[in-house]
Design a protein around this motif. Structure first.
Motif, PDB file in Angstrom:
ATOM      1  N   THR A 610     -21.732 -28.703   5.868  1.00 40.11           N
ATOM      2  CA  THR A 610     -21.736 -28.762   7.359  1.00 40.11           C
ATOM      3  C   THR A 610     -20.478 -29.504   7.840  1.00 40.11           C
ATOM      4  O   THR A 610     -20.220 -30.645   7.448  1.00 40.11           O
ATOM      5  CB  THR A 610     -22.994 -29.488   7.835  1.00 40.11           C
ATOM      6  N   TRP A 611     -19.719 -28.848   8.619  1.00 42.22           N
ATOM      7  CA  TRP A 611     -18.494 -29.448   9.184  1.00 42.22           C
ATOM      8  C   TRP A 611     -18.908 -30.362  10.318  1.00 42.22           C
ATOM      9  O   TRP A 611     -19.399 -29.919  11.343  1.00 42.22           O
ATOM     10  CB  TRP A 611     -17.566 -28.342   9.690  1.00 42.22           C
ATOM     11  N   LEU A 612     -18.745 -31.662  10.064  1.00 47.29           N
ATOM     12  CA  LEU A 612     -19.175 -32.626  11.075  1.00 47.29           C
ATOM     13  C   LEU A 612     -18.246 -32.579  12.295  1.00 47.29           C
ATOM     14  O   LEU A 612     -17.033 -32.402  12.169  1.00 47.29           O
ATOM     15  CB  LEU A 612     -19.164 -34.045  10.473  1.00 47.29           C
ATOM     16  N   LYS A 613     -18.899 -32.728  13.423  1.00 46.75           N
ATOM     17  CA  LYS A 613     -18.133 -32.804  14.672  1.00 46.75           C
ATOM     18  C   LYS A 613     -17.575 -34.200  14.851  1.00 46.75           C
ATOM     19  O   LYS A 613     -18.097 -35.174  14.326  1.00 46.75           O
ATOM     20  CB  LYS A 613     -19.018 -32.427  15.852  1.00 46.75           C
ATOM     21  N   GLU A 616     -20.032 -36.778  16.287  1.00 47.41           N
ATOM     22  CA  GLU A 616     -21.157 -37.248  15.470  1.00 47.41           C
ATOM     23  C   GLU A 616     -20.785 -38.414  14.580  1.00 47.41           C
ATOM     24  O   GLU A 616     -21.659 -39.182  14.180  1.00 47.41           O
ATOM     25  CB  GLU A 616     -21.671 -36.095  14.600  1.00 47.41           C
ATOM     26  N   ALA A 617     -19.514 -38.556  14.207  1.00 43.89           N
ATOM     27  CA  ALA A 617     -19.097 -39.620  13.278  1.00 43.89           C
ATOM     28  C   ALA A 617     -18.447 -40.739  14.052  1.00 43.89           C
ATOM     29  O   ALA A 617     -17.483 -40.526  14.793  1.00 43.89           O
ATOM     30  CB  ALA A 617     -18.130 -39.076  12.248  1.00 43.89           C
ATOM     31  N   LYS A 621     -17.301 -42.568   6.236  1.00 42.52           N
ATOM     32  CA  LYS A 621     -18.437 -42.372   5.335  1.00 42.52           C
ATOM     33  C   LYS A 621     -18.304 -43.179   4.056  1.00 42.52           C
ATOM     34  O   LYS A 621     -19.296 -43.571   3.443  1.00 42.52           O
ATOM     35  CB  LYS A 621     -18.567 -40.886   4.978  1.00 42.52           C
ATOM     36  N   HIS A 635     -10.908 -35.026   8.597  1.00 40.74           N
ATOM     37  CA  HIS A 635     -11.930 -34.236   7.888  1.00 40.74           C
ATOM     38  C   HIS A 635     -11.488 -33.964   6.441  1.00 40.74           C
ATOM     39  O   HIS A 635     -10.322 -33.647   6.213  1.00 40.74           O
ATOM     40  CB  HIS A 635     -12.153 -32.887   8.587  1.00 40.74           C
ATOM     41  N   ASP A 641     -17.003 -33.841   5.494  1.00 40.27           N
ATOM     42  CA  ASP A 641     -17.320 -35.122   6.121  1.00 40.27           C
ATOM     43  C   ASP A 641     -16.051 -35.744   6.711  1.00 40.27           C
ATOM     44  O   ASP A 641     -14.922 -35.339   6.388  1.00 40.27           O
ATOM     45  CB  ASP A 641     -17.938 -36.065   5.087  1.00 40.27           C
TER      46      ASP A 641
END
Length: 680
Positions: A610-613, A616-617, A621, A635, A641
């Motif tokens: 899933t390509w995080l937006k 959202e981050a 990580k 990214h 992530d």
């Protein structure tokens, strides 16, 4: 029920005519047993339906667990099958014992081995003892007999030792099945069959070596059968133990003895259902037993054909061996004949030598006997001469006594010279004592005569002075002494001659004894040599037999070595081929794994993580530091992530991207490991 099968001669296989006759008899029996069989089929169908419904209801309620796999179903079916066999055998045992007791009481006499109910009882008992037996592998093949557990009774119960010894001493019994049947016959005749089987059941840890855990003798049904066997102590049996009959008997249960005709009356139908059910079980067992026997007969025929082919090959090999052994035997016979001829010649030579020596010995012995007879005659003559001399000595002693009387008369005349006469009397008394000693001791006569001569000479000197009358007496004494001396000289000469002759005879006898001893020693030595030659012959015969056996063993071992070497070469070839195949398979597997990993990466890239937006981050990580204007978001092109610049500073070429792309530290290490494994 699994049975033992033995190799049977072709004469024992039934012909087609016999099989047709048996089929006719079966059709005749089927006519009257048809209604019973129909009732049994209906009852079996009802039982199967009721059993299936009970299983379904139990599974619904939860008493019976549903089958998980095929192995569990197979185990449950095998247990149920074994339990059914045990119950069938127990019911058969009950019926056979009941019918046997009824028949024996109706007859009211001792039972013979030809009595049908007794034969069927032993057949059923044999099936019970064979149930669940373990197969033991030996050099000959697989061995499965119920005589093994029966041998334990001798160790556990000392009363059974007589049965074991009598069974082992029967020369006609050749198989373990025949010995087991003979053991059962003897135990029934002793009325101790139930006691012996009870001793076996009390030691089940020993029976576990011979029986499976689901066997009849290991379960409660065995104890029930032992309790039923106690009732057979009422029966008196006189059974014949024939080895051929016991070895060749076929253990087939005759169900016609136990099937009963059902009556058409309605009042007795309810009581006959149980009997029909029992008969249904017996009929099923009969059908199953017949199918087993047919399959076993086919297997026997195949085995017999194989054994015949093997035996023909062995016969050809045996004929070759026999030819070679006969040639060796002829050679050995020739050698033995040569040795015998030599030994016979040597024995004849020794016999001739011994005959010549015996003849010479007999001749020398005859000459010695003649010499001995001559010497013995001379000894007798010398003894006679010695007796005559002793008689002359006695006469001289009588003369001496007369002279003493005359001396006494002279003493009376010479009263004036008493002093001198006293001395003479003393000297005369001494002479008397000397004469008495000479009478008792003839060997010491010379010494006594010398003393007497001295005394007489002294007497002569004295008597010459004293009286003239004494001179006459002295002259007489001198004559007597001279005669005695002559006699003594003769005796001495004869003694010397006899001693010389005896010495020569003794020397000749000693020489003859030495010759005899040497001859006896030579005979003994020749006998010992003959015995040693015979022993050497026996040893050579034993050595030849041993060498023959060793040659046969060596030939068999060489053949086995050749077979093993061929098998080893074949196995080595197979191992090499398998190793090559495994290496090729490993290469294919490694290549397929690499391809699968590449495909997975492509799928991940395509389907992808899933390509995080960006919204959202808020934190990295990996290092979990908060993003700001100075710490920007980046990214990872592999996992999708969001990381900071420090945690995603690496670049690698991915399958989905032609150029190097930003990657996080974790993906960088994983991809490097995969690349290194691919290159290796």
């Amino acid at each position: 029920i699994q049975e033992d099968f033995e190799i049977v001669d072709k004469n024992q296989i039934p012909n087609t005519t016999e099989l047709k006759n048996e089929e006719k008899e079966k059709t005749e029996e089927a006519r009257w047993s048809a209604p019973i069989l129909s009732l049994a089929k209906k009852a079996s169908e009802n039982l199967a339906l009721s059993y299936g419904n009970a299983l379904k209801s139990a599974s619904l309620v939860g008493f019976i667990s549903k089958p998980v796999s095929n192995d569990s179903t197979a185990k449950t079916s095998a247990r149920y099958h074994a339990m059914e066999e045990r119950t069938n055998l127990m019911n058969m045992m009950k019926l056979s014992i009941k019918i046997l007791i009824q028949a024996a009481l109706s007859l009211g006499r001792t039972l013979d081995s030809d009595f049908p109910p007794l034969q069927q009882f032993f057949v059923v008992l044999e099936h019970c003892l064979k149930h669940g037996l373990k197969v033991k592998k030996t050099f000959i093949g697989q061995n499965k007999s119920f005589f093994g557990p029966l041998e334990l009774v001798e160790k556990l119960c000392p009363d059974a030792s007589d049965i074991a010894t009598s069974v082992k001493n029967l020369p006609e019994l050749k198989t373990a099945v025949g010995r087991g049947r003979a053991w059962l016959y003897l135990a029934l005749m002793q009325k101790k069959l139930a006691d012996y089987l009870k001793v076996l059941l009390d030691h089940k840890h020993l029976l576990s070596e011979f029986y499976e855990p689901d066997a009849l003798m290991m379960e409660e049904e065995g104890a029930v059968i032992v309790g039923l066997l106690v009732g057979l102590n009422v029966i008196d049996a006189n059974l014949c133990l024939k080895g051929e009959d016991l070895d060749s008997q076929v253990g087939v249960i005759d169900f016609s003895l136990y099937l009963k005709e059902t009556q058409d009356s309605d009042g007795k139908q309810d009581g006959g259902i149980t009997a029909v059910l029992d008969q249904k079980h017996y009929v099923e067992e009969l059908n199953r037993h017949l199918s087993c026997t047919v399959a076993d007969l086919q297997n026997k025929i195949d085995c017999l054909e194989k054994t015949n082919s093997k035996l023909q090959e062995e016969l050809a090999a045996a004929t070759d061996r026999i030819g070679s052994l006969q040639e060796e035997q002829q050679q050995l016979k020739q050698q033995n004949e040569l040795i015998r001829e030599r030994s016979e010649k040597s024995v004849e030579v020794t016999k001739e030598d011994t005959k010549v020596e015996l003849d010479t010995y007999k001749q020398s012995r005859q000459g010695l006997d003649e010499m001995y007879s001559d010497v013995w005659k001379q000894l007798k003559e010398e003894k006679k001469i010695r007796l005559e001399l002793e008689k002359e000595l006695e006469l001289q002693i009588g003369m001496k006594t007369e002279m003493e009387i005359a001396m006494k008369l002279l003493e009376k005349d010479t009263h004036e010279k008493q002093d001198t006469l006293v001395a003479l009397r003393q000297q005369l008394e001494e002479v008397k004592a000397i004469n008495l000693q000479m009478f008792h001791k003839s060997q010491n006569a010379e010494c006594s005569l010398q003393q007497k001569t001295e005394a007489i000479s002294s007497f002569e000197g004295k008597t010459n002075e004293m009286m003239s009358s004494m001179k006459q007496m002295e002259e007489r004494l001198q004559h007597a002494e001279k005669a005695r001396q002559a006699a003594e000289e003769r005796c001495n000469k004869m003694k010397q001659e006899l001693a010389g002759r005896l010495d020569t005879c003794r020397q000749q006898m000693s020489q003859l004894d030495s010759k005899c001893s040497t001859l006896e020693k030579e005979l003994k030595s020749e006998k010992e040599q003959r015995q040693t030659l015979q022993r050497e012959l026996h040893q050579e015969k034993d050595a030849t037999t041993l060498l023959k056996t060793e040659l046969q063993q060596m030939e068999g071992l060489k053949k086995e070595l050749r077979k093993l070497q061929d098998e080893k070469q074949q196995l080595e070839k197979v191992c090499e081929e398998q190793e090559q195949a495994l290496q090729e398979m490993g290469l294919h597997l490694s290549q397929s794994k690499l391809k699968m990993e590449d495909i997975k990466e492509v799928n991940k890239a395509l389907k992808g993580h899933t390509w995080l937006k960006d919204d959202e981050a808020t934190h990295c990580k990996q290092c979990e530091k908060e993003f700001s204007i100075s710490r920007r978001k980046h990214h990872c092109r592999n996992c999708g992530d969001i990381f900071c610049n420090t945690c995603s500073s690496n670049e690698l070429a991915l399958p989905s991207y032609p150029k190097p792309v930003r990657v996080c530290d974790t993906c960088h290490t994983l991809l490097l490991q995969r690349c290194s494994s691919n290159s290796s």
